[in-house]
Design an enzyme around this catalytic site. Structure first.
Site, PDB file in Angstrom:
ATOM      1  N   GLY A   1       0.116  -1.076   0.106  1.00 20.35           N
ATOM      2  CA  GLY A   1       0.258   0.204   0.239  1.00 20.35           C
ATOM      3  C   GLY A   1       0.983   1.073   0.500  1.00 20.35           C
ATOM      4  N   GLU A   2       0.791   1.920   0.967  1.00 20.13           N
ATOM      5  CA  GLU A   2       1.332   3.419   0.931  1.00 20.13           C
ATOM      6  C   GLU A   2       1.704   3.872   2.160  1.00 20.13           C
ATOM      7  OE1 GLU A   2       3.028   5.315  -1.156  1.00 20.13           O
ATOM      8  OE2 GLU A   2       3.281   5.759   1.051  1.00 20.13           O
ATOM      9  N   SER A   3       2.900   3.503   2.935  1.00 18.35           N
ATOM     10  CA  SER A   3       4.267   2.604   4.293  1.00 18.35           C
ATOM     11  C   SER A   3       3.696   4.170   4.748  1.00 18.35           C
ATOM     12  CB  SER A   3       5.330   2.880   4.090  1.00 18.35           C
ATOM     13  OG  SER A   3       5.623   3.982   3.219  1.00 18.35           O
TER      14      SER A   3
ATOM     15  N   CYS B   1       6.159  -4.742   0.395  1.00 20.83           N
ATOM     16  CA  CYS B   1       6.025  -3.686  -0.420  1.00 20.83           C
ATOM     17  C   CYS B   1       6.073  -2.992   1.225  1.00 20.83           C
ATOM     18  CB  CYS B   1       5.311  -3.615  -1.084  1.00 20.83           C
ATOM     19  SG  CYS B   1       6.118  -2.549  -2.515  1.00 20.83           S
TER      20      CYS B   1
ATOM     21  N   ARG C   1      13.121   3.131   0.521  1.00 20.48           N
ATOM     22  CA  ARG C   1      10.940   3.652   0.267  1.00 20.48           C
ATOM     23  C   ARG C   1      11.329   4.126  -0.904  1.00 20.48           C
ATOM     24  NH1 ARG C   1       8.599   8.091   0.389  1.00 20.48           N
ATOM     25  NH2 ARG C   1       6.210   7.566   0.337  1.00 20.48           N
TER      26      ARG C   1
ATOM     27  N   ILE D   1       6.127  -2.864  -7.289  1.00 20.14           N
ATOM     28  CA  ILE D   1       4.874  -1.860  -7.467  1.00 20.14           C
ATOM     29  C   ILE D   1       6.025  -0.502  -6.450  1.00 20.14           C
ATOM     30  CG2 ILE D   1       2.824  -0.833  -7.531  1.00 20.14           C
ATOM     31  CD1 ILE D   1       1.920  -3.905  -7.420  1.00 20.14           C
ATOM     32  N   ARG D   2       6.551   0.412  -7.102  1.00 24.28           N
ATOM     33  CA  ARG D   2       7.407   1.311  -6.621  1.00 24.28           C
ATOM     34  C   ARG D   2       8.119   0.808  -5.230  1.00 24.28           C
ATOM     35  NH1 ARG D   2       6.715   6.047  -8.462  1.00 24.28           N
ATOM     36  NH2 ARG D   2       7.044   7.285  -5.841  1.00 24.28           N
TER      37      ARG D   2
ATOM     38  N   HIS E   1       5.023  -8.466  -4.041  1.00 26.15           N
ATOM     39  CA  HIS E   1       3.882  -9.074  -4.019  1.00 26.15           C
ATOM     40  C   HIS E   1       2.960  -9.851  -3.754  1.00 26.15           C
ATOM     41  CE1 HIS E   1       2.632  -4.382  -3.207  1.00 26.15           C
ATOM     42  NE2 HIS E   1       3.443  -4.276  -4.138  1.00 26.15           N
TER      43      HIS E   1
ATOM     44  N   GLU F   1       1.177 -11.926  -3.166  1.00 27.78           N
ATOM     45  CA  GLU F   1      -0.361 -12.082  -2.858  1.00 27.78           C
ATOM     46  C   GLU F   1      -1.453 -11.907  -3.803  1.00 27.78           C
ATOM     47  OE1 GLU F   1       1.952  -9.396  -1.961  1.00 27.78           O
ATOM     48  OE2 GLU F   1       0.253  -7.375  -1.647  1.00 27.78           O
TER      49      GLU F   1
HETATM   50  N1  GLN Z   1       6.450   3.199  -2.968  1.00 31.61           N
HETATM   51  C1  GLN Z   1       5.348   2.748  -1.332  1.00 31.61           C
HETATM   52  C2  GLN Z   1       5.383   3.347   0.220  1.00 31.61           C
HETATM   53  O1  GLN Z   1       6.110   4.063   0.176  1.00 31.61           O
HETATM   54  C3  GLN Z   1       4.976   1.163  -1.358  1.00 31.61           C
HETATM   55  C4  GLN Z   1       4.770   0.597  -2.319  1.00 31.61           C
HETATM   56  C5  GLN Z   1       4.042  -0.794  -2.103  1.00 31.61           C
HETATM   57  O2  GLN Z   1       3.531  -0.764  -1.403  1.00 31.61           O
HETATM   58  N2  GLN Z   1       3.738  -1.594  -3.458  1.00 31.61           N
HETATM   59  O3  GLN Z   1       4.839   2.585   1.332  1.00 31.61           O
END
Ligand code: GLN
Length: 200
Positions: free
Chosen positions: A46-48, A78, A110, A138-139, A174, A176
């Site tokens: 997700g987004e940390s 991630c 990150r 993904i990122r 990921h 999952e």
């Molecule tokens: N870039 C996201 C973060 O900083 C992580 C991306 C992801 O979980 N796919 O949390």
């Protein structure tokens, strides 16, 4: 054994499905009482920065850090990997930065791969898993430093992307979302084996 999936933000449903396919009882964790009721926890992608913020808003940050310090098994993918680290580089803007939970003695950068290419996928060698794992990034972060107690499980493009320290597992990718349940199975086995040895 009951495995929780942190459900504040991120791809919670995919982890619940993967854990159940690996034979675990899996449930969402949104509040303190949920956390108290699980034996292990998955921190999703997700987004940390957002997940960190919500952990504080829901008064979950300190209880979660304490459970991890007490040896609760955990798996982060991630964003989840970022949060499990001891130190986060490029953690985000002051006041909204991702905050480390300190469960794995590692430094994570990150969005490290994201600076080069937003997302990519490929087959990677993963210790203990054969054939190689199809990994989706993904990122994604990468791991820049690991302490002596940390086992490196996988690398991509020369960077560490999967690690384990005791009962805590983390991947920059990921599993999952690919339908390959082997990483979740590995985590379920860690949780189950830990409970077996405790009982002896
Ligand atoms: N870039 C996201 C973060 O900083 C992580 C991306 C992801 O979980 N796919 O949390």
């Amino acid at each position: 054994m009951r495995i929780g999936v942190l459900a504040l933000q991120g791809d919670t449903r995919e982890h619940l499905a993967a854990l159940r396919a690996a034979g675990a009882e899996a449930t969402t964790v949104r509040r303190r009482t949920d956390l108290d009721a699980v034996d292990a926890l998955v921190l999703p992608g997700g987004e940390s920065t957002t997940i960190s913020h919500l952990l504080r808003e829901f008064d979950l940050f300190d209880p979660l850090r304490d459970r991890l310090a007490d040896g609760m098994p955990a798996y982060g993918s991630c964003a989840g990997m970022i949060l499990l680290a001891a130190e986060i580089l490029d953690a985000g803007a002051a006041g909204r930065a991702a905050t480390p939970l300190g469960a794995i003695d590692m430094t994570v950068r990150r969005n490290a791969f994201g600076r080069q290419v937003d997302s990519f996928e490929g087959e990677i060698e993963f210790a203990g898993l054969d054939p190689p794992v199809h990994a989706v990034f993904i990122r994604a972060p990468w791991v820049e430093r690991v302490g002596p107690g940390v086992q490196v499980l996988a690398r991509a493009a020369g960077h560490i992307v999967a690690v384990r320290q005791g009962p805590v597992l983390a991947t920059a990718f990921h599993p999952e979302i690919t339908g390959d349940r082997r990483v979740h199975q590995m985590f379920v086995d860690i949780v189950t084996d830990g409970s077996t040895s405790d009982d002896q």
